[in-house]
Design a protein around this motif. Sequence first.
Motif, PDB file in Angstrom:
ATOM      1  N   TYR A   1       0.566  -1.059  -0.233  1.00 52.98           N
ATOM      2  CA  TYR A   1       0.218   0.168  -0.170  1.00 52.98           C
ATOM      3  C   TYR A   1       0.983   0.961  -0.245  1.00 52.98           C
ATOM      4  O   TYR A   1       2.142   1.293   0.299  1.00 52.98           O
ATOM      5  CB  TYR A   1      -0.430   0.080   1.066  1.00 52.98           C
ATOM      6  CG  TYR A   1      -0.489   0.014   2.684  1.00 52.98           C
ATOM      7  CD1 TYR A   1      -0.290   1.739   3.481  1.00 52.98           C
ATOM      8  CD2 TYR A   1       0.341  -0.214   2.751  1.00 52.98           C
ATOM      9  CE1 TYR A   1       0.309   1.481   3.985  1.00 52.98           C
ATOM     10  CE2 TYR A   1       0.690  -0.786   4.575  1.00 52.98           C
ATOM     11  CZ  TYR A   1       0.958   0.034   4.806  1.00 52.98           C
ATOM     12  OH  TYR A   1       1.824   0.640   5.730  1.00 52.98           O
TER      13      TYR A   1
ATOM     14  N   ALA B   1      -3.016   4.272   7.952  1.00 55.17           N
ATOM     15  CA  ALA B   1      -3.201   2.836   6.334  1.00 55.17           C
ATOM     16  C   ALA B   1      -3.359   1.825   6.721  1.00 55.17           C
ATOM     17  O   ALA B   1      -4.501   1.177   5.924  1.00 55.17           O
ATOM     18  CB  ALA B   1      -2.659   3.745   5.276  1.00 55.17           C
TER      19      ALA B   1
ATOM     20  N   ILE C   1      -5.757   5.291  -0.654  1.00 54.76           N
ATOM     21  CA  ILE C   1      -4.917   4.140   0.050  1.00 54.76           C
ATOM     22  C   ILE C   1      -4.184   3.370  -1.076  1.00 54.76           C
ATOM     23  O   ILE C   1      -5.452   2.406  -1.580  1.00 54.76           O
ATOM     24  CB  ILE C   1      -5.136   3.940   1.473  1.00 54.76           C
ATOM     25  CG1 ILE C   1      -5.050   5.046   2.568  1.00 54.76           C
ATOM     26  CG2 ILE C   1      -4.556   2.854   1.848  1.00 54.76           C
ATOM     27  CD1 ILE C   1      -5.565   4.119   3.833  1.00 54.76           C
TER      28      ILE C   1
ATOM     29  N   THR D   1       0.132   5.643   0.581  1.00 57.16           N
ATOM     30  CA  THR D   1      -0.750   7.202   0.586  1.00 57.16           C
ATOM     31  C   THR D   1      -0.656   8.039   0.232  1.00 57.16           C
ATOM     32  O   THR D   1       0.029   8.651   0.310  1.00 57.16           O
ATOM     33  CB  THR D   1      -0.709   7.026   2.264  1.00 57.16           C
ATOM     34  OG1 THR D   1      -1.228   5.453   3.092  1.00 57.16           O
ATOM     35  CG2 THR D   1      -1.775   8.042   2.821  1.00 57.16           C
TER      36      THR D   1
ATOM     37  N   ARG E   1      -7.237  10.853   2.281  1.00 55.02           N
ATOM     38  CA  ARG E   1      -6.667  10.552   2.672  1.00 55.02           C
ATOM     39  C   ARG E   1      -6.941   9.211   1.554  1.00 55.02           C
ATOM     40  O   ARG E   1      -7.478   8.096   0.985  1.00 55.02           O
ATOM     41  CB  ARG E   1      -5.990   9.808   3.384  1.00 55.02           C
ATOM     42  CG  ARG E   1      -4.558  10.964   4.399  1.00 55.02           C
ATOM     43  CD  ARG E   1      -4.190   9.556   5.476  1.00 55.02           C
ATOM     44  NE  ARG E   1      -5.684   9.353   6.433  1.00 55.02           N
ATOM     45  CZ  ARG E   1      -5.534   8.319   7.301  1.00 55.02           C
ATOM     46  NH1 ARG E   1      -4.613   7.065   7.108  1.00 55.02           N
ATOM     47  NH2 ARG E   1      -6.360   7.460   7.631  1.00 55.02           N
TER      48      ARG E   1
ATOM     49  N   GLU F   1      -5.286  10.172   9.918  1.00 55.93           N
ATOM     50  CA  GLU F   1      -3.359   9.980  10.044  1.00 55.93           C
ATOM     51  C   GLU F   1      -3.860   9.144  11.597  1.00 55.93           C
ATOM     52  O   GLU F   1      -3.408   8.087  11.949  1.00 55.93           O
ATOM     53  CB  GLU F   1      -2.302   9.547   9.568  1.00 55.93           C
ATOM     54  CG  GLU F   1      -1.117   9.094   9.548  1.00 55.93           C
ATOM     55  CD  GLU F   1      -1.628   7.677   8.650  1.00 55.93           C
ATOM     56  OE1 GLU F   1      -0.728   6.613   8.745  1.00 55.93           O
ATOM     57  OE2 GLU F   1      -1.969   7.985   7.982  1.00 55.93           O
TER      58      GLU F   1
END
Length: 458
Positions: free
Chosen positions: A184, A315, A195, A186, A193, A310
């Motif tokens: 992943y 994430a 992801i 971000t 956000r 965050e």
Amino acid sequence: KAGVFLWATGTACPAFLGVPRSAEIDITAAYMEGTKCVIAEYGYAPGGKRGHKQIKIALGVTKDGYPFYWKVLKGKTSDKTTVTKVIAEMQELFQIADCTFVFDRGMATFDNFHFVEANGCTYLSALNSDTVRSMRFPGVSALSSITVEDAQALADQLAEDAGLARIPKELSDFTLYAEGKSFYKTIAAGSERYILVFNPELLVTRRQDREARIAKAEAEIAEINKDAMSAKKSRAPEPMLAKAKAILSRLALTRVFEPVIDEALITCNSRNGSTPSEIRTYRARLIMHAAAADMEAYDGLYCLCTDVPEAKLSAEQAIQAYRKKNVVEEAFRVIKSEVKLRPVRVRTQTRVEGHVTVCVLAYFLLNALEEALKTSGSTHKQPVSALRKLAECTIDEYKFSGMAQPVRTLTKPTVEQMTILRDLGLEGIVSPRHMSPILKSQAYINPDPPADEAKPTV
């Protein structure tokens, strides 16, 4: 119904919405028998059935799988346009604030995201593939160079030992997810956000599936071309084009290919030996769309979107939370199968809503039973199997000729049945103290049969 909602959230749901507060929302279809239901409409969605009218059902569940909200909708109701109404009603009923709503990509629109945000809550959802492609995230196009063989090799290495896997250069700016099967990264854009999650196994599955569909389409196009070249009289181009489009539509390849029709002349000898005649016919061929090549870059990719900071939701936590949305999908599966929601056979809106409410509450009880069985360490992990075993313990009712009231006996519970009852903390329900009033009651458990049916005697 509002009273049932309040009971579900205030009394029965353990730690309603949980900490942190989150709710999973989804919408499904259920098909109807008959055509006279006032809110049923023709349409097709997952859960529906072609040729049958359907209704839509919106369902909200906690992260533990307990349903706390449900709503019956007209059959053609769009998933995307329903979100604002459902969330507004939830907030009014339960005074929900500072809650993260998790919903499926079928309901994901930026208008819905902004509505949730404007009402003091946050959201987490996947974006549909068209939206992801349109956003042109940096570095994504490079993923198209990862072949099926490369992705399969990477998936095998991750399964064996993620620490020793050779990571392709195309994934150099991605981070290996803790579970060791995906990557992943971000991308922040203001308060939102994005992801991006890459799964090599997903790439293999999607690309092989598309290649299989392409091969099938080419084979079917070749078959209709063969038929066209054996024509005995001239043909028009429109039917050939319609056949080619139907093949692409059925195999979900309309975004990959465009059908083109070419004229062909064939010579046909007459039966009586006269001068051969020319027949005009048409053949189909497939031209790949210019944008089709970009699709390969997204084969192993999906994208989550959230406005949760965050600091509150990393994430990896967001990926985990979205994957857990299957609790609402599992709820729909059990309600439709084990609880037998469908087919719906009632007609009026009140009765349809009542039918759905009973089915949702039945699932609520199944969920509670499952939790009790797991907590007690029972050998019966599935509540349905436990209930089927308990159903073998019955109250038998006899009516002898000339007797004013029935005679009832309780089938002696087996050791297995008593074990299940103890696991559920319900062994007392078969004790003499609880059973005696039922066995001695003068009222029949089963009503008398209709007058035209013979009454059973023992």
